[in-house]
Design a protein around this motif. Structure first.
Motif, PDB file in Angstrom:
ATOM      1  N   ILE A 211      40.326  38.670  60.915  1.00 31.99           N
ATOM      2  CA  ILE A 211      40.662  37.978  59.659  1.00 31.99           C
ATOM      3  C   ILE A 211      39.459  37.943  58.735  1.00 31.99           C
ATOM      4  N   ARG A 212      38.290  37.638  59.281  1.00 28.41           N
ATOM      5  CA  ARG A 212      37.093  37.617  58.437  1.00 28.41           C
ATOM      6  C   ARG A 212      36.804  39.011  57.872  1.00 28.41           C
ATOM      7  N   ARG A 213      37.007  40.034  58.665  1.00 26.51           N
ATOM      8  CA  ARG A 213      36.782  41.393  58.154  1.00 26.51           C
ATOM      9  C   ARG A 213      37.748  41.715  57.021  1.00 26.51           C
ATOM     10  N   TYR A 214      38.992  41.227  57.121  1.00 32.99           N
ATOM     11  CA  TYR A 214      39.924  41.430  56.013  1.00 32.99           C
ATOM     12  C   TYR A 214      39.452  40.693  54.765  1.00 32.99           C
ATOM     13  N   LEU A 215      38.920  39.488  54.948  1.00 33.62           N
ATOM     14  CA  LEU A 215      38.411  38.730  53.803  1.00 33.62           C
ATOM     15  C   LEU A 215      37.232  39.443  53.145  1.00 33.62           C
ATOM     16  N   GLU A 216      36.409  40.090  53.952  1.00 32.59           N
ATOM     17  CA  GLU A 216      35.187  40.705  53.444  1.00 32.59           C
ATOM     18  C   GLU A 216      35.334  42.182  53.120  1.00 32.59           C
ATOM     19  N   ALA A 217      36.541  42.739  53.327  1.00 33.36           N
ATOM     20  CA  ALA A 217      36.749  44.164  53.029  1.00 33.36           C
ATOM     21  C   ALA A 217      36.416  44.434  51.569  1.00 33.36           C
ATOM     22  N   GLY A 218      35.761  45.539  51.298  1.00 29.99           N
ATOM     23  CA  GLY A 218      35.317  45.846  49.939  1.00 29.99           C
ATOM     24  C   GLY A 218      36.470  46.010  48.965  1.00 29.99           C
ATOM     25  N   LEU A 219      36.181  45.792  47.690  1.00 28.36           N
ATOM     26  CA  LEU A 219      37.144  45.970  46.615  1.00 28.36           C
ATOM     27  C   LEU A 219      36.776  47.258  45.878  1.00 28.36           C
ATOM     28  N   MET A 220      37.662  48.255  45.975  1.00 29.29           N
ATOM     29  CA  MET A 220      37.330  49.578  45.440  1.00 29.29           C
ATOM     30  C   MET A 220      37.889  49.769  44.044  1.00 29.29           C
ATOM     31  N   GLU A 221      37.018  50.208  43.133  1.00 31.73           N
ATOM     32  CA  GLU A 221      37.412  50.509  41.759  1.00 31.73           C
ATOM     33  C   GLU A 221      36.633  51.731  41.313  1.00 31.73           C
TER      34      GLU A 221
END
Length: 446
Positions: A211-221
């Motif tokens: 769950i923490r890894r999902y929260l911290e997954a990068g935001l790609m743009e």
């Protein structure tokens, strides 16, 4: 190309590339072995429940039914099944070992009705599948802990129930509302605060780590992934559940104080007996949110006011002692703009086809607002929509003769067609939905 990207992610997820505590580091809940002569405590098996076959099949069906856009790897929902046949064994092994690394989420910005933009984070279809499987295991675990006054994203609960509860509080005499707007809630969630609340019931360290890894997954743009230190972007199946877990502390604080309130996700209204009480509650709850949950109240959008001066979940209400629900003016304006766009797209097309395309929009909107008791808005909209359709038809036929010919082709007699060429009472025969009649039918079955 898409398959190659997804395959590369599967390999990275299995190898645990980039994770904080690689195998053999001796760090983390799974590290170390029991001392000689000691009995190793039983490890919680919530991750096993997540990857269990029937749970994954149910999650797969939900993801396929919801469809949705691809994530950063380009893998579509239609391509998920064959991809899983090849790669699921590795992904499952990585999940059970606590080594799975989610992909970055794809950043998408959509305009808000009141201005500004809402940031969505679109996970890959594989991560949506895993999040959905997590959701199905965690929802029953947390559901008994949630408040009776929380209505958003919960089984058997909906916005209409929240609106009816709000009206009942006003009818009881709570004729002032503390309308709380949490500033950029989904962008500002503190990860540590949230994870502390998740850990109250989730004891499997592998699930907590995921769950923490999902929260911290990068935001790609634009092909560049930026790290996230706070927030839980909307777009994945887990986000609504996590918001309810975090805001349950707010619900309990309000209950402890004896307040009447309705909360739908981050939209919270508290009903009190006087303006003075409302201002006191606003001050106290703002301090609680900032101190306890690290959340900020948007002072510009929050207010202590009369309920009929505010809107809640698209509805407002009248000032009567027994208030009536009505459609809030901003909701009517947004709907009218959607109808305008649909009719602009219908220029030059057969009128019956335009109506067939328009009806699902009308039906869906009036279904949501089926509780409205002030019918004048629906009558006005029915007349306005028919006026817009007449305008559309009139533009297609420049003369009355042409207009009458259009009507005769829809099945009207020559006499009726010539009569209707000037007054336009043929839309019912073409199957156009009436908002008012449809709302009445919805009310009978509600």
């Amino acid at each position: 190309m898409r398959a190659n990207k997804a395959e590369a992610h599967a390999s990275a997820a299995h190898s645990g590339e980039g994770r904080r505590n690689p195998p053999g580091s001796g760090v983390g809940a799974e590290a170390g072995s029991a001392a000689v002569g000691q009995t190793k405590p039983e490890v919680p098996r919530q991750m096993e429940a997540v990857v269990e076959r029937s749970n994954m099949l149910c999650a797969y069906e939900r993801v396929v039914a919801n469809e949705g856009a691809p994530g950063v790897d380009g893998l579509t929902v239609a391509e998920l099944k064959p991809w899983l046949k090849v790669h699921w064994a590795k992904v499952r092994q990585a999940l059970l070992a606590g080594e799975y690394m989610p992909a970055a989420v794809r950043k998408v910005e959509i305009p808000k009705p009141q201005g500004g933009v809402r940031t969505l984070g679109i996970p890959t279809v594989v991560d949506r599948l895993i999040q959905q499987a997590l959701h199905q295991v965690l929802q029953p675990l947390f559901e008994p802990e949630f408040s009776e006054s929380s209505y958003g994203f919960r089984p058997g609960r909906n916005a209409q129930q929240a609106v009816e509860a709000a009206r009942s509080y006003v009818a009881e005499g709570k004729r002032w509302v503390v309308d709380l707007d949490l500033e950029k809630f989904f962008d500002r969630v503190n990860h540590d605060v949230l994870m502390a609340r998740v850990a109250r019931l989730v004891k499997d360290k592998r699930v907590l780590k995921l769950i923490r890894r999902y929260l911290e997954a990068g935001l790609m743009e634009g092909g560049v992934a930026s790290a996230r230190m706070e927030g839980t972007p909307q777009g994945g199946p887990l986000s609504p559940l996590l918001s309810n877990i975090l805001l349950t502390d707010l619900d309990r604080e309000l209950e402890k104080r004896g307040h009447r309130f309705c909360r739908y996700a981050d939209d919270c209204n508290i009903y009190v007996g006087s303006q003075r009480s409302g201002e006191r509650v606003m001050t106290a709850i703002t301090a609680f949110l900032e101190r306890g949950l690290k959340l900020k109240v948007n002072a510009d959008k929050s207010a202590v006011a009369r309920p009929w001066q505010r809107k809640f979940l698209g509805y407002s209400m009248t000032w009567h002692r027994q208030p009536k629900l009505r459609i809030a003016e901003p909701s009517r304006q947004r709907f009218a703009e959607k109808v305008r766009k649909a009719l602009r797209a219908g220029r030059g097309r057969n009128l019956k086809r335009v109506i067939e395309d328009l009806n699902p929009l009308l039906r869906g909107w009036v279904s949501y607002f089926r509780l409205t008791e002030v019918k004048g808005v629906l009558e006005e909209l029915d007349g306005w929509i028919r006026h817009k359709l007449r305008t559309l038809l009139w533009r297609q036929g420049k003369r009355n003769h042409t207009r009458a010919q259009h009507l005769m082709r829809t099945g009207l007699s020559e006499v009726r067609a010539w009569q209707s060429a000037t007054n336009g009472h043929w839309f019912d025969r073409l199957g156009l939905l009436s908002l008012l009649d449809t709302q009445r039918r919805f009310s009978l079955v509600s």
